[in-house]
Design a protein around this motif. Structure first.
Motif, PDB file in Angstrom:
ATOM      1  N   PRO A  10     -31.899  -7.184  36.076  1.00 23.43           N
ATOM      2  CA  PRO A  10     -30.903  -8.059  37.099  1.00 23.43           C
ATOM      3  C   PRO A  10     -30.904  -9.418  36.605  1.00 23.43           C
ATOM      4  N   SER A  11     -31.783 -10.040  35.963  1.00 21.31           N
ATOM      5  CA  SER A  11     -31.915 -11.542  35.939  1.00 21.31           C
ATOM      6  C   SER A  11     -31.397 -11.965  34.597  1.00 21.31           C
ATOM      7  N   ALA A  12     -31.153 -10.869  33.657  1.00 23.81           N
ATOM      8  CA  ALA A  12     -30.443 -11.403  32.632  1.00 23.81           C
ATOM      9  C   ALA A  12     -29.401 -10.224  32.090  1.00 23.81           C
ATOM     10  N   ALA A  13     -28.701  -9.585  33.120  1.00 24.47           N
ATOM     11  CA  ALA A  13     -27.814  -8.580  32.842  1.00 24.47           C
ATOM     12  C   ALA A  13     -26.360  -9.120  32.206  1.00 24.47           C
ATOM     13  N   ASP A  14     -25.811  -8.384  31.550  1.00 22.38           N
ATOM     14  CA  ASP A  14     -24.666  -8.663  30.807  1.00 22.38           C
ATOM     15  C   ASP A  14     -23.455  -8.384  31.664  1.00 22.38           C
ATOM     16  N   HIS A  15     -22.804  -9.258  32.311  1.00 20.26           N
ATOM     17  CA  HIS A  15     -21.736  -9.071  33.330  1.00 20.26           C
ATOM     18  C   HIS A  15     -20.577  -8.000  32.907  1.00 20.26           C
ATOM     19  N   GLY A  16     -20.263  -8.320  31.829  1.00 12.84           N
ATOM     20  CA  GLY A  16     -19.353  -7.646  31.144  1.00 12.84           C
ATOM     21  C   GLY A  16     -19.579  -6.205  31.181  1.00 12.84           C
ATOM     22  N   ALA A  17     -20.861  -5.800  30.655  1.00  9.29           N
ATOM     23  CA  ALA A  17     -21.171  -4.387  30.385  1.00  9.29           C
ATOM     24  C   ALA A  17     -21.336  -3.859  31.775  1.00  9.29           C
ATOM     25  N   LEU A  18     -21.845  -4.555  32.973  1.00 11.33           N
ATOM     26  CA  LEU A  18     -22.087  -3.953  34.077  1.00 11.33           C
ATOM     27  C   LEU A  18     -20.488  -3.634  34.838  1.00 11.33           C
ATOM     28  N   LEU A  19     -19.624  -4.513  34.364  1.00  7.43           N
ATOM     29  CA  LEU A  19     -18.208  -4.408  35.035  1.00  7.43           C
ATOM     30  C   LEU A  19     -17.767  -2.975  34.088  1.00  7.43           C
ATOM     31  N   GLU A  20     -18.023  -2.759  33.012  1.00  6.33           N
ATOM     32  CA  GLU A  20     -17.478  -1.844  32.251  1.00  6.33           C
ATOM     33  C   GLU A  20     -18.016  -0.425  32.910  1.00  6.33           C
ATOM     34  N   ALA A  21     -19.452  -0.438  33.290  1.00 11.02           N
ATOM     35  CA  ALA A  21     -20.012   0.590  33.866  1.00 11.02           C
ATOM     36  C   ALA A  21     -19.314   0.889  35.483  1.00 11.02           C
ATOM     37  N   CYS A  22     -19.019  -0.291  36.107  1.00 13.08           N
ATOM     38  CA  CYS A  22     -18.443   0.057  37.498  1.00 13.08           C
ATOM     39  C   CYS A  22     -17.295   0.732  37.135  1.00 13.08           C
ATOM     40  N   ALA A  23     -16.436   0.169  36.280  1.00 15.42           N
ATOM     41  CA  ALA A  23     -15.155   0.862  35.925  1.00 15.42           C
ATOM     42  C   ALA A  23     -15.136   2.397  35.619  1.00 15.42           C
ATOM     43  N   ARG A  24     -16.452   2.873  34.991  1.00 15.02           N
ATOM     44  CA  ARG A  24     -16.899   4.170  34.841  1.00 15.02           C
ATOM     45  C   ARG A  24     -17.319   4.861  36.100  1.00 15.02           C
ATOM     46  N   GLY A  25     -17.364   4.138  37.162  1.00 14.62           N
ATOM     47  CA  GLY A  25     -17.958   4.752  38.414  1.00 14.62           C
ATOM     48  C   GLY A  25     -19.316   4.903  38.778  1.00 14.62           C
ATOM     49  N   GLU A  26     -20.155   3.977  37.932  1.00 12.86           N
ATOM     50  CA  GLU A  26     -21.670   3.918  38.054  1.00 12.86           C
ATOM     51  C   GLU A  26     -22.116   2.699  39.187  1.00 12.86           C
ATOM     52  N   ARG A  27     -22.397   3.266  40.190  1.00  6.14           N
ATOM     53  CA  ARG A  27     -22.697   2.486  41.429  1.00  6.14           C
ATOM     54  C   ARG A  27     -23.936   1.729  41.220  1.00  6.14           C
ATOM     55  N   GLN A  28     -24.883   2.064  40.279  1.00  3.25           N
ATOM     56  CA  GLN A  28     -26.083   1.135  40.096  1.00  3.25           C
ATOM     57  C   GLN A  28     -25.529  -0.268  39.409  1.00  3.25           C
ATOM     58  N   ALA A  29     -24.181  -0.156  38.817  1.00  9.21           N
ATOM     59  CA  ALA A  29     -24.009  -1.242  37.890  1.00  9.21           C
ATOM     60  C   ALA A  29     -23.507  -2.346  39.243  1.00  9.21           C
ATOM     61  N   LEU A  30     -22.736  -1.891  40.243  1.00 11.34           N
ATOM     62  CA  LEU A  30     -22.362  -2.837  41.187  1.00 11.34           C
ATOM     63  C   LEU A  30     -23.392  -3.152  41.892  1.00 11.34           C
ATOM     64  N   GLN A  31     -24.349  -2.467  42.363  1.00 11.13           N
ATOM     65  CA  GLN A  31     -25.733  -2.853  42.657  1.00 11.13           C
ATOM     66  C   GLN A  31     -26.221  -4.035  42.019  1.00 11.13           C
ATOM     67  N   GLN A  32     -26.343  -3.900  40.766  1.00 13.09           N
ATOM     68  CA  GLN A  32     -27.193  -5.014  40.001  1.00 13.09           C
ATOM     69  C   GLN A  32     -26.222  -6.070  40.039  1.00 13.09           C
ATOM     70  N   LEU A  33     -25.103  -6.002  39.894  1.00 10.95           N
ATOM     71  CA  LEU A  33     -24.064  -7.373  39.958  1.00 10.95           C
ATOM     72  C   LEU A  33     -24.478  -8.047  41.433  1.00 10.95           C
ATOM     73  N   TYR A  34     -24.186  -7.209  42.428  1.00 10.29           N
ATOM     74  CA  TYR A  34     -24.454  -7.912  43.631  1.00 10.29           C
ATOM     75  C   TYR A  34     -25.791  -8.406  43.472  1.00 10.29           C
ATOM     76  N   ALA A  35     -26.949  -7.967  43.228  1.00 11.01           N
ATOM     77  CA  ALA A  35     -28.369  -8.327  43.283  1.00 11.01           C
ATOM     78  C   ALA A  35     -28.656  -9.442  42.404  1.00 11.01           C
ATOM     79  N   GLN A  36     -27.629  -9.734  41.326  1.00 11.27           N
ATOM     80  CA  GLN A  36     -27.752 -10.870  40.384  1.00 11.27           C
ATOM     81  C   GLN A  36     -26.741 -12.105  41.090  1.00 11.27           C
ATOM     82  N   GLU A  37     -25.729 -11.876  41.559  1.00  9.96           N
ATOM     83  CA  GLU A  37     -24.950 -12.855  41.719  1.00  9.96           C
ATOM     84  C   GLU A  37     -24.432 -12.884  43.181  1.00  9.96           C
TER      85      GLU A  37
END
Length: 192
Positions: A10-37
């Protein structure tokens, strides 16, 4: 959940990759975006709307929009971090625009508000981009003088007009316009 998303720190996540994961329906990616930002976004939105409770509601709506619209993110048009911040900023500005109304105050209140504004101008010389990370935009912003970064901050994060920025920073309107124009040109050159 894919291994790629699970491997993110979470301290160094690739925002673009996490958004792509969100688009695929991966809830963990949204949780990581929230934790980070989440806390940074909340800080930005509180500055815009001036009320923490309303800002928290806006952040909730922003993350719902991020989840629902992640498929619209286009990495060729900007960074994932910028996209996330723009979602929250636009919701906050829309809130301010729909709730904005003029208030008439007595002379005593006007004097008190003027004194508070003078104090804000003085304390506003701090660098509002001190939270920047280590991405390309962050590197390019770091090359700008703090006053010029603050002009961009007020224009694109706070949503202030050029005259509002000039008043807030106690600078001539022409200077503020020139700083913003030159700073944007410098950012474009640095990022290309």
């Amino acid at each position: 959940m894919t291994d790629d998303v699970a491997a993110f720190n979470p301290s160094a996540a690739d925002h673009g990759a996490l958004l792509e994961a969100c688009a695929r329906g991966e809830r963990q990616a949204l949780q990581q975006l929230y934790a980070q930002e989440g806390s940074r976004l909340l800080g930005v939105v509180v500055r815009i709307v001036g009320d923490r409770g309303i800002a928290e509601d806006i952040i909730h709506d922003a993350f719902v929009n991020i989840w629902n619209k992640a498929h619209t993110f286009d990495a060729t048009r900007g960074s994932g971090k910028t996209w996330i911040f723009s979602v929250a900023r636009h919701l906050a500005l829309n809130h301010v625009r729909t709730r904005h109304r003029e208030v008439t105050v007595d002379d005593e209140t006007a004097d008190r508000l003027d004194a508070e504004r003078a104090h804000e101008v003085e304390t506003d010389m701090q660098d509002h981009f001190d939270w920047l990370g280590h991405g390309d935009l962050d590197r390019c912003l770091a090359q700008l003088a703090p006053e010029r970064r603050n002009c961009l901050f007020h224009a694109y994060v706070d949503g202030f007009s050029h005259p509002e920025i000039a008043t807030r920073m106690d600078r001539p309107l022409g200077t503020v316009k020139a700083w913003i124009k030159r700073s944007l040109a410098a950012l474009r050159e640095c990022l290309s």
